[in-house]
Design a protein around this motif. Structure first.
Motif: not given
Lengths: 559, 136
Positions: A262-273
């Motif tokens: 889940d943590g990695l998913e948030y980081v990925q979404y943050g980077v994508d944003a």
């Protein structure tokens, strides 16, 4: 039996053959199974050959050094003890405010707000689903006025007081309320610290307090990341939580693997944003369960730090060591508490708390003995806090950093947990990520299966629960519990009616319209939410505005 | 051959902690019952309507949030209104002792607190579910 000596035989193999074999023939072991509470088989002994593949410098290293298996602080608890943060909230904001003042007076070092279900689900007390729920499981917060009452006389500009708020779907709304109250107290947003849970993925997976569909929910979260990196730089923008995954019946490994993924998913979404990893990852924190299987839990925390450090450095290319360092809060396992012989829960909680401390928790909540029956009383909440104080000040475990490091068993178990988690990550990566895995029901099904297997093990008495499936007592006297009647509900309903009569309706409507506009288009949702809050819009109204734009999530239940 | 007992397992209110509801749903199914799990956040109206549509013999409510003294009376009233008086209602969850006599008085006698063995719940339901008249 072997007749020829095997030259490749390990020391442990020789011992098994020469020493253990004859001993077992004289007196066999207990029937077992010798497994952890998660069903993981455990050998009778761990020895140097079990950790032969582990390179200390590369795989473990010293406290404060990558990959932080032994802790993120070089001095462990010799520098600073963990924050003793007791989760509390019930009834009206005034009642909870009084409980906070009691906890601070008893030596608690952080506040942690428990909200009631209507607040968590973004419903006002007058909604039909709020029937019987207002103020029951936590404090009822309807508008900014309630937040002002909750922190009345608790100076939010005092750097010694940090507040954690367990709120997810309406996290931005509640956070906006906190920021406005902090401003009223004269606090500088640049200096205040605290935490919002703000972890929607584990809601879809386990706790089920979702409102909006996954992708819209992820936008609210990345908006908080973006807003805080500029405006509230010391705020912990998310507490990625395994606690609820475990409470829903997962194994220790599933808790570890799903939470970090889940943590990695948030980081990925943050980077994508469009955010830079090192601008927001240092403000991410974690929240784990501390369950009853002592060593498995300690290994879980050590593996978590290593997995996160590796993923941030290698998968996301983070350069700032603060991005690599996993900080976590732990809470003892509510699910392990028994309604039978409730005083035994003090002992369970003490052992679980000790595991969290030996695993290097940065903050800790200990449950109260009566929580299988009700919310805790003032007395039981105090015993729970005292449990932490006894560990901190009497047991001696805080004088050395990572005292279990180097134990063959702990190092091997840490490695096994890490490898097991990486295997789960591969599976989820192949599905396209955690959001996709959740949409397919994958983690939900894994947890449901584990939870059923554990229940079956208890029914078969493969796992003993003292006072429940063994060592029962028939002459138990009931204990006094906190009974929450409908006074809080009546009061909150009356206040809501009053608020709706007295506030500036046009301003409320305008700010809610502005929120919908941003939600439909681009822009950071925190900005219009702050205006809604200042206009005394309710949590229900703000969530309804977003429901209108984004719709609501409905799950397909898996049993 | 006797017909399978039909059970609706429901989670009323706003709470989402569904471990208990799901474990019991599966245990009852494995014990040979026909189980319908409603999913989360069902109003008493939705639960009673599910019981009617599914021709349920038993409704199992899972409530941990403390809202049971609001939800249970409403479910019982609606069952009477729909003529479903013979549907057995059982409840599992966190229920303070002081509420037990009140629940019994409204006709809910199967109240299962944390730590109840699954087999006990299965036996209770088997012994107390309404007797179905076999179609001739």
């Amino acid at each position: 039996m072997k007749s020829v000596v095997d030259r490749t035989e390990t020391r442990k193999g020789r011992w098994e053959r020469e020493v253990v074999g004859p001993a077992l023939r004289r007196s066999p072991e207990r029937p077992g199974p010798f497994t952890t509470i998660s069903g993981r088989p455990i050998e009778r002994l761990y020895a140097p050959e079990d950790v032969g593949a582990i390179d200390y410098d590369r795989d473990v290293n010293n406290p404060g050094e990558f990959p932080y298996v032994r802790g993120i602080h070089p001095t462990g608890y010799r520098g600073k003890l963990w924050t003793m943060r007791q989760f509390a909230g019930f009834g009206t904001p005034e009642e909870t405010n009084q409980r906070y003042k009691d906890l601070i007076a008893a030596g608690g070092t952080g506040l942690s707000v428990a909200f009631d279900l209507p607040t968590l689900m973004g419903r006002d007390p007058d909604h039909e689903l709020s029937l019987g729920e207002v103020g029951k499981c936590g404090v009822s917060i309807v508008s900014l006025a309630d937040m002002e009452r909750l922190f009345d006389g608790i100076p939010l500009n005092d750097p010694m007081i940090t507040t954690s708020m367990t709120i997810n779907s309406p996290a931005s709304m509640i956070f906006a309320m906190y920021l406005v109250v902090a401003e009223q107290h004269g606090a500088d947003w640049k200096k205040i610290s605290g935490t919002i849970q703000n972890d929607i993925l584990k809601e879809f997976i386990a706790q089920k307090e979702y409102i909006f569909p996954p992708r819209a929910s992820m936008r609210l979260i990345t908006d908080v990341f973006g807003f805080c990196s500029k405006e509230v730089p010391k705020w912990n923008t998310i507490s990625v939580s395994g606690y609820h995954i475990r409470e829903a019946g997962s194994t220790s490994l599933q808790e570890l693997a799903f939470t970090l993924r889940d943590g990695l998913e948030y980081v990925q979404y943050g980077v994508d944003a469009g955010l830079d990893v090192d601008d927001f990852v240092p403000r991410m924190s974690f929240f784990f369960n501390s369950h009853s299987d002592f060593f498995e839990e300690i290994a879980k925390y050590r593996a978590a730090r290593k997995l996160w450090a590796g993923a941030m450095k290698n998968r996301f290319g983070a350069k700032n060591p603060r991005s690599w360092q996993l900080r976590f809060h732990a809470q003892t396992a509510g699910v392990s508490l028994t309604a039978q012989q409730p005083y035994n829960n003090v002992v369970r909680t003490a052992l679980q708390a000790l595991a969290a401390v030996l695993g290097g928790a940065n903050s800790l909540h200990t449950n109260s003995l009566d929580e299988a029956l009700a919310l805790p009383t003032r007395e039981t909440a105090t015993i729970a806090l005292r449990t932490q104080q006894i560990i901190a000040h009497e047991s001696g475990v805080t004088t050395v950093v990572d005292p279990l490091g180097g134990s063959y068993f702990i190092e091997k178990l840490t490695r096994d947990m890490e490898e097991g988690a990486l295997h789960y990550w591969d599976t989820i990566d192949r599905m396209g990520g955690m959001v996709e895995a959740i949409e397919r029901g994958y983690p939900q099904m894994e947890i449901a299966e584990a939870s059923y297997q554990f229940q079956q093990a208890v029914e078969r008495k493969d796992k003993t629960i003292v006072g429940v499936n063994d060592f029962r007592q028939t002459d138990e006297k009931p204990i006094e519990i906190l009974y929450i009647d409908d006074t809080a509900s009546d009061q909150q309903l009356a206040r809501l009616a009053d608020l709706k009569r007295t506030r500036d309706h046009d301003r409320v409507r305008r700010t809610l319209d502005a929120l919908k506009d941003v939600a439909r288009g681009q822009g950071n949702t925190m900005v219009p939410l702050l205006e809604c809050v200042r206009a005394y819009a309710t949590v229900g109204e703000m969530c309804d505005a977003l429901r209108e734009v984004w719709g609501e999530y409905e799950e397909v239940p898996v049993i | 051959m006797s017909q399978k007992i039909r059970v609706v397992i429901a989670k009323p209110g706003l709470d989402g902690h569904d471990r208990g509801a799901k474990v019991i749903a599966r245990a009852l199914r494995d014990a040979g019952m026909e189980v319908i799990y409603t999913g989360l956040r069902q109003t008493p109206e939705q639960i009673v309507s599910a019981a009617l549509q599914e021709d349920a013999d038993v409704i199992g409510l899972s409530i941990l949030s403390g809202a049971h003294m609001h939800i249970c009376p409403r479910v019982m009233t609606l069952l009477k209104e729909k003529g479903l008086d013979d549907v057995q209602v059982v409840i599992g969850g966190i229920i303070p002792d002081v509420d037990l006599p009140k629940l019994n008085a409204m006709g809910i006698r199967g109240v299962f607190l944390p730590g109840t063995p699954m087999q006990h719940i299965i036996d209770y339901i088997t012994a107390n579910a309404r007797v179905r008249v076999e179609p001739v």
